[in-house]
Write an enzyme that holds these catalytic residues in place. Structure first.
Site, short mmCIF file in Angstrom:
data_model
loop_
_atom_site.label_atom_id
_atom_site.label_comp_id
_atom_site.label_asym_id
_atom_site.label_seq_id
_atom_site.Cartn_x
_atom_site.Cartn_y
_atom_site.Cartn_z
N HIS A 350 0.70 -1.31 0.13
CA HIS A 350 -0.07 -0.08 -0.11
C HIS A 350 1.05 1.19 0.03
O HIS A 350 1.69 1.44 0.78
CB HIS A 350 -0.89 -0.14 1.12
CG HIS A 350 -1.85 1.16 1.47
ND1 HIS A 350 -1.77 1.93 2.55
CD2 HIS A 350 -2.74 1.91 0.38
CE1 HIS A 350 -2.87 2.97 2.54
NE2 HIS A 350 -3.40 2.67 1.18
N ARG A 351 0.71 2.07 -0.98
CA ARG A 351 1.41 3.09 -1.17
C ARG A 351 2.89 2.97 -1.19
O ARG A 351 3.93 3.79 -0.61
CB ARG A 351 1.01 4.36 -0.36
CG ARG A 351 -0.21 4.66 -0.15
CD ARG A 351 -0.69 5.92 0.62
NE ARG A 351 -1.94 5.95 0.80
CZ ARG A 351 -2.65 6.58 1.74
NH1 ARG A 351 -1.89 7.31 2.62
NH2 ARG A 351 -4.11 6.56 2.03
N GLU A 377 1.25 -0.37 -4.77
CA GLU A 377 0.07 0.48 -4.98
C GLU A 377 0.49 1.89 -4.70
O GLU A 377 1.11 2.18 -4.00
CB GLU A 377 -1.02 0.21 -4.05
CG GLU A 377 -2.32 0.82 -4.17
CD GLU A 377 -2.65 2.41 -3.62
OE1 GLU A 377 -3.32 3.23 -3.86
OE2 GLU A 377 -1.81 2.35 -2.29
N ASP A 379 -0.34 6.41 -5.79
CA ASP A 379 -1.46 7.19 -6.00
C ASP A 379 -0.84 8.51 -7.15
O ASP A 379 0.11 8.79 -7.10
CB ASP A 379 -2.13 7.99 -4.90
CG ASP A 379 -2.42 6.69 -3.80
OD1 ASP A 379 -3.49 6.21 -4.08
OD2 ASP A 379 -1.76 6.55 -2.93
N HIS A 392 -1.06 10.87 -2.74
CA HIS A 392 -2.51 10.62 -2.18
C HIS A 392 -3.53 11.68 -2.04
O HIS A 392 -4.53 12.04 -2.54
CB HIS A 392 -2.50 9.69 -0.97
CG HIS A 392 -3.78 9.25 -0.40
ND1 HIS A 392 -4.60 9.96 0.50
CD2 HIS A 392 -4.34 8.00 -1.01
CE1 HIS A 392 -5.62 9.36 0.61
NE2 HIS A 392 -5.45 8.27 -0.21
N GLU A 451 -3.48 3.69 -9.01
CA GLU A 451 -4.58 4.36 -8.61
C GLU A 451 -4.79 5.87 -9.05
O GLU A 451 -3.98 6.85 -8.60
CB GLU A 451 -5.02 4.59 -7.12
CG GLU A 451 -6.22 5.32 -6.81
CD GLU A 451 -6.90 5.45 -5.42
OE1 GLU A 451 -8.02 5.92 -5.15
OE2 GLU A 451 -6.00 4.86 -4.65
N LYS A 453 -6.46 9.28 -9.21
CA LYS A 453 -7.05 10.04 -8.06
C LYS A 453 -7.96 11.17 -8.95
O LYS A 453 -7.43 11.66 -9.92
CB LYS A 453 -6.01 11.04 -7.07
CG LYS A 453 -5.37 9.85 -6.44
CD LYS A 453 -5.88 8.89 -5.64
CE LYS A 453 -6.42 9.46 -4.38
NZ LYS A 453 -7.04 8.74 -3.26
N ASP A 567 0.03 -2.32 4.31
CA ASP A 567 1.20 -1.42 4.69
C ASP A 567 2.46 -2.60 5.18
O ASP A 567 3.58 -1.90 5.22
CB ASP A 567 0.85 -0.72 5.92
CG ASP A 567 -0.17 0.46 5.31
OD1 ASP A 567 0.02 1.06 4.41
OD2 ASP A 567 -1.10 0.76 6.05
#
Length: 595
Positions: A350-351, A377, A379, A392, A451, A453, A567
């Protein structure tokens, strides 16, 4: 407090069994019928309004449609009637107890219904609001539990809270709501038992509370504390019994899956117990404040059939057996079915691994690659001069400390900001990278979950991202996701070979018509085995986000998800590879249930 407990004990000895049996039968019937009805009403409303699925995007429009408002009002009226029957029945039991009479469980139900209908005839307009007004005071813990466990309610409450621009206004509103609810609760006996008008009952209750607040409000709050203690004890006991049964009857490789499913069922059971005990004890304390002085009246107890203990006990036994049967089936049968190693399972950082490095930075990408994730992942947004960067939030404040929106900054200005100093000193000087840089670093190391945004200032961002992927020949090594479904449609039109994922925060409706998504990226608290099965039947994958606790990771695997976003990728690999199954001791399993 001693006086209240003494009378509660007397009521328990006289009609406690009847009250418990009534609550078991009544709550079981209401919960089973209510859950069935609510799911079908939501599905019906979605069909009528041409919504294939309820999402964060269309939730506001869906909830404000006239037909939704109408059914919401009807649902609240039904809820008020069911609560009114319970209130009337409990008051009847208290009245019988203080006058030394016994009353059966089924007779309590009949008396509750008759008394409720009489009350509605006297107050045909205002009775639903009046009855529902008692919930914040008498059933606060139950309301909180339901909000936490009924995701549609949770989402609604979050939206309501967000409408308060100043938080202290929300606190003041809640205090006033509780105060008003307390007055309504203590006016119930005057309005229901004596037949007084609502306004008169409220005035009497307000005066009595003002004169002796300790004897009224404090007593209810004390009994609510007792309810919480009883709930904790029941939860712990159910956890101990459940884990012991799983240790005895389920093979070691399936124990974690079984105990996780059992834990969810135990929580639902405790929710029913908590709601019953809380409202029951609260109403008893309200009745105790009223009946010893005003409620000693001769009672007529018709209907010998309703006193037949055998009939009541048989119905109660069937209700309890049905509840235990559901828990047992889902624990021992479903737990066995879903405890299989998945053929294809991906772990996504995640991120980039936001717990270990500054999110959406090159250091995060390096950490993700070191932990051998399938995807990182990220953003993506664009700057004022149309450069695609990783970020993000729309604002740069949280990650860099600089107060500005990304669309107001050029890339040269963004490149001067420090994206690591707020995370840890060793990351001082970390820059916000561009999408081009991350793609080149990730090539051959891992895939990217990009992702896109939607910040309201980037209408053409999808075409720019697709063009970037095509220029770098990276289409086959990434997936493109978004909460904006139209972004996925645009991506498919530009390049049908791009795999797309729809990011979802709720799971209501049918996913069969969501054609532009190849998979669903769903918040893990909304993922259920039924949802995964439906998605798989449509040829779609399910990926759960953001999952950081071992028990939740194992539960997602048990449900059959195709991947998780976390995470802590290292922990996810450990659980997936089965190292967690070795820790299936009694204490470990008990922690899975309780936590």
């Amino acid at each position: 407090m001693k006086h209240i407990l003494k009378i509660v004990w007397r009521i328990g000895k006289k009609n406690g069994i009847s009250l418990i049996l009534f609550e078991i039968l009544y709550r079981t019937a209401v919960m089973m019928a209510g859950g069935w009805m609510l799911n079908r009403v939501v599905a019906f409303l979605l069909r009528q309004q041409k919504f294939s699925y309820l999402t964060a995007e269309n939730y506001g429009e869906f909830i404000c449609r006239p037909i939704t408002v109408l059914f919401s009002v009807l649902f609240l009226v039904l809820l008020a009637f069911l609560l009114l029957v319970e209130i009337s029945a409990v008051f009847r039991a208290v009245q019988c107890s203080v006058t030394g009479r016994k009353i059966g469980a089924l007779l309590l139900a009949k008396e509750g219904i008759v008394s409720s209908l009489q009350f509605i005839r006297r107050h045909p307009v205002f009775w639903p609001g009046y009855v529902l007004g008692t919930l914040p005071f008498l059933g606060l813990h139950f309301i909180i539990w339901e909000i936490m466990n009924v995701k549609l309610l949770e989402f609604t409450v979050v939206r309501i809270v967000q409408t308060f621009p100043v938080k202290w206004m929300l606190i003041v509103f809640c205090v006033l709501l509780l105060a008003g609810s307390a007055v309504i609760s203590f006016s119930l006996p005057y309005c229901i038992a004596e037949g007084k008008r609502i306004r008169t009952g409220l005035k009497i209750a307000a005066v009595r509370i003002r004169r002796r607040p300790g004897a009224y409000v404090a007593g209810v709050l004390a009994l609510q504390g007792v309810t919480l203690a009883l709930t904790a004890a029941v939860y712990l006991l159910s956890a101990l019994v459940g884990v012991a049964g799983i240790m005895l009857f389920i093979k070691p490789s399936a124990r974690i899956s079984g105990v996780l499913i059992y834990g969810l069922q135990a929580q639902r059971f405790v929710a029913v117990f908590c709601g019953s005990a809380g409202i029951l004890l609260g109403l008893m304390s309200v009745g105790i404040a009223y009946y010893p002085g005003r409620g000693r009246r001769n009672l007529k107890l018709p209907g010998a059939f309703f006193r037949r203990r055998l009939t009541v006990r048989l119905l109660t036994l069937l209700a309890v057996a049905a509840e235990l049967g559901v828990i047992g089936y889902q624990t021992f049968y479903i737990g066995r079915i879903h405890n299989t190693v998945l053929d294809s399972f991906s772990v996504t950082a995640h991120r980039g691994g936001a717990n270990m490095a500054p999110e959406n930075t090159m250091s995060a990408m390096e950490y993700a690659a070191e932990t051998m994730v399938d995807y990182a992942e990220i953003d993506v947004q664009e700057t004022k001069d149309d450069v695609l960067v990783l970020l993000h939030d729309t604002s740069l404040k949280r990650t860099t400390g600089y107060q500005a929106d990304i669309w107001d900054m050029t890339y040269q200005e963004v490149a001067q900001l420090d994206a690591g100093v707020r995370f840890a000193n060793r990351f001082v000087g970390e820059r916000i990278p561009t999408l081009d840089e991350v793609i080149e670093y990730s090539r051959g190391r891992m895939g990217l979950n990009i992702e896109v945004k939607d910040n309201g200032h980037n209408r053409n961002i999808v075409s720019k991202v697709v063009q970037c992927l095509e220029e770098h020949d990276f289409v086959d090594q990434c997936v493109l996701t978004s909460m904006n479904y139209s972004f996925l449609q645009q991506a498919k039109e530009l390049n049908p070979d791009i795999r797309t994922g729809y990011i979802m925060t709720m799971t209501y409706g049918s996913v069969r018509d969501i054609d532009a998504a190849d998979f669903f990226s769903v918040k893990y608290t909304y993922v259920t085995a039924a949802f995964v099965q439906e998605a798989h039947s449509c040829g779609k994958e399910v990926h759960a986000w953001t999952v950081n606790y071992p028990g939740d990771i194992q539960r997602m695997i048990t449900y059959g998800v195709d991947g998780i976003i976390t995470d802590d990728p290292a922990l996810a690999h450990e659980v997936y590879l089965g190292e967690g199954n070795a820790q299936s001791s009694f204490g470990s399993l008990l922690r899975y249930v309780i936590k």
